[in-house]
Design a protein around this motif. Structure first.
Motif, PDB file in Angstrom:
ATOM      1  N   LEU A 319       0.960  -1.121   0.100  1.00 48.71           N
ATOM      2  CA  LEU A 319      -0.038   0.150  -0.343  1.00 48.71           C
ATOM      3  C   LEU A 319       0.943   1.265   0.163  1.00 48.71           C
ATOM      4  CD1 LEU A 319      -3.025  -1.053   2.830  1.00 48.71           C
ATOM      5  CD2 LEU A 319      -3.145  -1.619   0.184  1.00 48.71           C
ATOM      6  N   VAL A 320       1.779   1.305   0.669  1.00 44.88           N
ATOM      7  CA  VAL A 320       3.390   2.657   0.631  1.00 44.88           C
ATOM      8  C   VAL A 320       3.563   2.466  -0.657  1.00 44.88           C
ATOM      9  CG1 VAL A 320       5.162   3.222   1.414  1.00 44.88           C
ATOM     10  CG2 VAL A 320       3.377   1.944   3.102  1.00 44.88           C
ATOM     11  N   SER A 321       4.252   1.922  -0.997  1.00 49.06           N
ATOM     12  CA  SER A 321       4.101   1.264  -2.566  1.00 49.06           C
ATOM     13  C   SER A 321       3.674   2.382  -3.997  1.00 49.06           C
ATOM     14  CB  SER A 321       4.670  -0.430  -2.927  1.00 49.06           C
ATOM     15  OG  SER A 321       6.316  -0.717  -2.110  1.00 49.06           O
ATOM     16  N   LEU A 322       2.105   1.831  -3.676  1.00 50.33           N
ATOM     17  CA  LEU A 322       0.963   2.091  -4.200  1.00 50.33           C
ATOM     18  C   LEU A 322       0.635   3.808  -4.043  1.00 50.33           C
ATOM     19  CD1 LEU A 322      -1.429  -0.216  -4.871  1.00 50.33           C
ATOM     20  CD2 LEU A 322      -0.182   0.574  -6.692  1.00 50.33           C
ATOM     21  N   PHE A 323       0.661   4.360  -2.557  1.00 52.20           N
ATOM     22  CA  PHE A 323      -0.433   5.417  -2.149  1.00 52.20           C
ATOM     23  C   PHE A 323       1.037   6.300  -2.046  1.00 52.20           C
ATOM     24  CE2 PHE A 323      -3.878   2.511  -0.495  1.00 52.20           C
ATOM     25  CZ  PHE A 323      -3.794   2.789  -2.450  1.00 52.20           C
ATOM     26  N   ALA A 324       2.059   6.272  -1.115  1.00 50.40           N
ATOM     27  CA  ALA A 324       3.228   6.385  -1.351  1.00 50.40           C
ATOM     28  C   ALA A 324       3.941   7.553  -2.401  1.00 50.40           C
ATOM     29  CB  ALA A 324       3.930   6.196  -0.400  1.00 50.40           C
ATOM     30  N   THR A 325       4.097   6.464  -3.117  1.00 45.69           N
ATOM     31  CA  THR A 325       4.405   6.871  -4.575  1.00 45.69           C
ATOM     32  C   THR A 325       4.454   8.434  -5.453  1.00 45.69           C
ATOM     33  OG1 THR A 325       5.176   4.891  -5.446  1.00 45.69           O
ATOM     34  CG2 THR A 325       5.158   6.656  -7.054  1.00 45.69           C
ATOM     35  N   ILE A 326       2.874   8.113  -4.813  1.00 44.44           N
ATOM     36  CA  ILE A 326       1.370   9.640  -5.677  1.00 44.44           C
ATOM     37  C   ILE A 326       1.778  10.946  -4.379  1.00 44.44           C
ATOM     38  CG2 ILE A 326      -0.802  10.003  -5.554  1.00 44.44           C
ATOM     39  CD1 ILE A 326      -1.631   7.675  -6.220  1.00 44.44           C
TER      40      ILE A 326
END
Length: 445
Positions: A319-326
């Motif tokens: 989830l961090v990989s997806l949303f923190a990227t944004i």
């Protein structure tokens, strides 16, 4: 069906098509750019978050204008608006209006990424390690927070005449230490389990706690619009009690969480239960006047004492990989790097400010390596350099400052350069110092 009703439905359908194209297109651009640059950073042995930040710069205000926060006031790329307009049978001006109206949805996803990242940071905080090297780590951490904060704040106030709240915020942004980057470098060099490594990791944990408390107070004060001692003292007390309670609950509430988790059978129980704790802590922090970001970090601290910590980390990391990227890409999209052009005389004071922040950021952390008493032989330069990278924690500070509207473009860019500079320099200097130490040891052997 009447003809006007048919026209209305066709119009609504076109708007829905445009909303979908804009939403999916933004995610596509963000992930393609971010992953491409992240892969490059990995091959250069640099943190992937720097690649995500650069990706945002390339597709944002300082680059192609494909993704722009509405507050920048800049115009979207004609290519982007005309493509969506032709596919949805709307005018380019209608597409721009839809883009602006739907942008808060993207920011909400980015905020979720920020909370997930802070939750993971708290979760990975090894409190037992902090206790093991308690006195040294505490001294290093406090010095590493106080020195950069004081030098940065007063320097901006008296040398550059920056207003008080932005100056305090910039000083707060300089207090951070990236646990992830330091731990990664020490791990690669087989130095993590040494006394220096444990001291730095313990101090970095305490640094994050102190830094995020300062951040929560500064953002709350800035939101109130006035700098009064009474509310500040109340916020500091509230923040201190909130963190103290979180540390207490990490020892007392974690077993109850484990008991509940062991009895849940439905798929996804680990991530759902963890996010319930995350939401409760964010709600509690916001309810008492603190930043929800502090609540997210506190939630991680509470569950760091759980028997299921590893399982929680494994479910949260994607989830961090997806949303923190944004989140990190959006920080980059709002950066106006034209203020760093040295050929423009108006930019030179901002460049001097950036150089000042970088020097203070390095000195403040390196000096912390000499501020503790130890009877054992210790490489204090390694301790100081290990405290230097701001990394993702510094970018979190920068992102919150940008969202709160606290920073001028020049100060925003200066903080960005400080974060990038310390993050790039620390791994390089650590490798040089530790490699030299290994060679000396081999020669003496």
């Amino acid at each position: 069906m009447t003809f006007p009703t048919l026209l209305l439905e066709i119009g609504n359908h076109n708007v829905e098509v445009a909303e979908t194209l804009i939403g999916v297109g933004r995610f596509l651009l963000i992930f393609l750019a971010a992953r491409t640059l992240a892969e490059l950073m990995v091959r250069l042995q640099l943190p992937t978050i720097l690649g995500e930040l650069v990706a945002g710069v390339l597709i944002g205000l300082s680059g192609l204008h494909l993704i722009l926060p509405p507050e920048t006031g800049a115009e979207l790329s004609n290519w982007f608006t005309s493509t969506v307009a032709s596919l949805s049978s709307l005018s380019p001006s209608a597409v721009e209006s839809i883009y602006i109206e739907t942008f808060p949805n993207l920011q909400s996803v980015a905020t979720l990424g920020l909370f997930a990242l802070l939750f993971l940071t708290g979760l990975e905080s090894e409190l037992d390690e902090l206790v093991a090297v308690g006195a040294q780590a505490t001294t290093v951490a406090v010095t590493g927070v106080v020195l950069p904060f004081a030098m940065g704040t007063f320097g901006l106030l008296y040398l550059f005449h920056v207003p008080l709240i932005p100056a305090i915020f910039a000083g707060a942004a300089m207090t951070a230490t990236s646990i992830g980057i330091t731990a990664s470098v020490f791990g690669e060099l087989k130095y993590l389990k040494t006394r220096e490594g444990q001291t730095v990791i313990g101090a970095a944990v305490l640094d994050d706690i102190l830094g995020i408390v300062i951040l929560a107070v500064v953002v709350a004060v800035a939101g109130g619009g006035a700098l009064e001692m009474g509310p500040i003292v109340k916020l500091l007390i509230a923040a201190a009690l909130f963190v103290a309670l979180s540390l207490f609950l990490s020892r007392t509430a974690a077993p109850a969480f484990d008991w509940l988790l062991d009895r849940l059978k439905a798929p996804g129980e680990v991530v759902v239960a963890s996010f319930v704790v995350l939401c409760l802590c964010c709600f509690a922090a916001q309810a008492i006047g603190l930043e929800a970001a502090l609540g997210a970090f506190a939630a991680g601290l509470i569950l760091s004492g759980s028997r299921h910590t590893h399982a929680i980390q494994e479910t949260v990391k994607p989830l961090v990989s997806l949303f923190a990227t944004i989140f990190f890409v959006l920080i980059g999209t709002s950066m106006d790097l034209s203020v760093l052009n040295p050929m423009d005389p108006a930019n030179r004071p901002g460049l001097v400010m950036a150089a000042f922040l970088l020097v203070v950021a390095i000195i403040g952390k390196v000096a912390a390596g000499w501020t503790y008493v130890s009877k054992e032989k210790t490489n204090r330069l390694v301790v100081g350099l290990g405290m230097m990278p701001r990394g993702e924690v510094g970018l979190i500070f920068l992102g919150l400052g940008t969202q709160a509207g606290l920073l001028t473009p020049a100060l925003e860019a200066a903080i960005l350069l400080m974060v990038i500079g310390t993050t790039f320099l620390s791994p390089i200097l650590l490798r040089l110092v530790l490699s030299r130490e290994e060679k000396l040891a081999e020669q003496l052997a």
